[in-house]
Design a protein around this motif. Structure first.
Motif, short mmCIF file in Angstrom:
data_model
loop_
_atom_site.label_atom_id
_atom_site.label_comp_id
_atom_site.label_asym_id
_atom_site.label_seq_id
_atom_site.Cartn_x
_atom_site.Cartn_y
_atom_site.Cartn_z
N ASN A 97 -8.46 -10.86 24.63
CA ASN A 97 -8.94 -12.43 23.65
C ASN A 97 -10.36 -13.25 23.94
OD1 ASN A 97 -6.37 -11.96 23.52
ND2 ASN A 97 -5.84 -13.99 24.33
N GLU A 98 -11.21 -12.98 25.01
CA GLU A 98 -12.49 -13.79 25.34
C GLU A 98 -13.34 -12.96 24.15
OE1 GLU A 98 -14.77 -14.78 28.77
OE2 GLU A 98 -13.78 -13.46 29.36
N LEU A 99 -13.67 -12.06 24.00
CA LEU A 99 -14.35 -11.24 23.26
C LEU A 99 -14.29 -12.30 21.80
CD1 LEU A 99 -15.00 -7.41 23.80
CD2 LEU A 99 -16.38 -9.57 24.82
N LEU A 100 -12.95 -12.45 21.44
CA LEU A 100 -12.35 -12.49 20.25
C LEU A 100 -13.18 -14.54 19.57
CD1 LEU A 100 -9.31 -11.66 19.61
CD2 LEU A 100 -11.02 -10.65 18.20
N SER A 115 -5.59 -6.27 13.27
CA SER A 115 -5.75 -4.92 13.46
C SER A 115 -6.10 -4.84 14.47
CB SER A 115 -5.41 -3.80 11.68
OG SER A 115 -4.84 -3.08 11.83
N ALA A 116 -6.75 -4.00 14.47
CA ALA A 116 -7.63 -3.64 15.82
C ALA A 116 -6.75 -4.15 16.88
CB ALA A 116 -8.95 -3.06 15.97
N TYR A 117 -6.76 -4.72 16.89
CA TYR A 117 -7.26 -6.25 18.24
C TYR A 117 -5.47 -5.82 18.67
CZ TYR A 117 -5.01 -10.39 21.25
OH TYR A 117 -4.46 -11.19 22.27
N VAL A 122 -1.22 -2.61 22.14
CA VAL A 122 -0.09 -2.00 21.90
C VAL A 122 -0.25 -1.17 22.67
CG1 VAL A 122 1.49 -0.34 20.71
CG2 VAL A 122 1.15 -2.11 19.41
N ARG A 123 -1.40 -0.67 23.30
CA ARG A 123 -2.06 0.86 23.09
C ARG A 123 -1.71 -0.15 24.89
NH1 ARG A 123 -5.90 1.20 19.76
NH2 ARG A 123 -5.39 2.91 18.72
N GLU A 138 -13.12 -2.65 20.93
CA GLU A 138 -14.87 -3.51 21.04
C GLU A 138 -15.81 -2.88 19.94
OE1 GLU A 138 -15.26 -3.65 25.94
OE2 GLU A 138 -15.84 -2.07 24.96
N LEU A 139 -15.63 -1.86 19.16
CA LEU A 139 -16.01 -0.80 18.47
C LEU A 139 -15.81 -1.30 16.88
CD1 LEU A 139 -16.04 3.08 19.86
CD2 LEU A 139 -18.13 1.78 19.19
N GLU A 140 -14.21 -2.27 16.92
CA GLU A 140 -14.07 -2.50 15.62
C GLU A 140 -14.32 -3.75 15.17
OE1 GLU A 140 -12.56 -1.07 12.97
OE2 GLU A 140 -12.83 0.66 14.18
N LEU A 141 -14.11 -4.16 17.06
CA LEU A 141 -14.72 -5.93 17.07
C LEU A 141 -16.11 -5.65 16.05
CD1 LEU A 141 -14.02 -9.02 17.52
CD2 LEU A 141 -14.64 -8.18 19.70
#
Length: 235
Positions: A97-100, A115-117, A122-123, A138-141
């Motif tokens: 959340n903080e990264l977003l 979608s990545a979030y 889920v994981r 992180e990679l997708e963000l």
């Protein structure tokens, strides 16, 4: 995106704070509008059941409207939950959340990041490897917010990444060859295809993502990372 209204937008609450006596100000991640600020009026009243839904990591559908930057929340629906975050996975969720909040501009839609979030949550909620869940997120963000790395070629020279060489990340450039670099070419090739089957890839990816993210944050600390580190290391 500052449209007057959005109806039943898939969303997650990232952060909330009390506003006046009975309301909340929310930061939410929506699928089609990006990061949005909402005013939830009266949801903290004694008879209101809405506040219980407006919690991080719960899949929701939100309706809101307004011309100002701070929109008015008009409707909330819960979606089937995918599990509960607790313990260390809970704090990993707060890290995401903080990264977003740091990397996404308000009202800048990134459905791929949404979608990545969701997949990351889920994981984390279903017992997946926390390190892999966070590295994939992180990679997708970074990729979809304009900070992605080229894992196939070195910066400047354009030479292909080689498995038996070492590399280092240089801010403002990217990945460059360095005999003393902390990241192997084999790891970079694995990250290109999101292959985390090897322990070395998981470990080096964690180091690389920390270096890259810290360089873009320019010294601004992540509170959630400090909490996670404290939990892992103990008192």
């Amino acid at each position: 995106m500052t449209a007057n209204a959005d109806i039943l937008q898939p969303a997650f609450v990232l952060h909330c704070q009390h506003y006046r006596e009975t309301s909340l100000i929310l930061q939410v991640l929506t699928r089609d509008a990006g990061r949005v600020a909402l005013l939830a009026k009266g949801v903290r009243k004694a008879r209101s059941k809405t506040a219980a839904l407006l919690q991080p990591f719960l899949p929701l559908q939100l309706s809101y409207q307004g011309k100002a930057e701070l929109k008015n929340l008009t409707h909330v629906e819960s979606l089937p939950p995918f599990g509960v975050l607790q313990g260390l996975p809970l704090y990993c969720g707060f890290y995401a959340n903080e990264l977003l909040g740091r990397f996404l501009h308000p009202y800048d839609p990134h459905p791929e990041v949404f979608s990545a979030y969701q997949q990351c949550l889920v994981r984390l909620a279903t017992g997946g490897d926390m390190h892999i869940a966070l590295r994939l997120f992180e990679l997708e963000l970074l990729e979809h917010s304009g900070y992605g790395l080229d894992f196939a070629y070195t910066a400047g020279s354009g030479l292909a990444i080689e498995a038996d060489k070492r590399y280092v990340f240089q801010a403002g450039r990217g990945l460059v060859a360095d005999p003393l670099g902390p990241i192997s070419g084999a790891t970079l090739q694995a990250l290109e295809v999101r292959d985390f089957s090897q322990a070395q890839v998981v470990a080096e990816a964690k180091l690389l993502m920390r270096i890259v993210i810290d360089s873009y944050l320019q010294g601004r600390p992540l509170k959630s990372r400090a909490v996670i580190q404290q939990i892992i290391n103990g008192p």
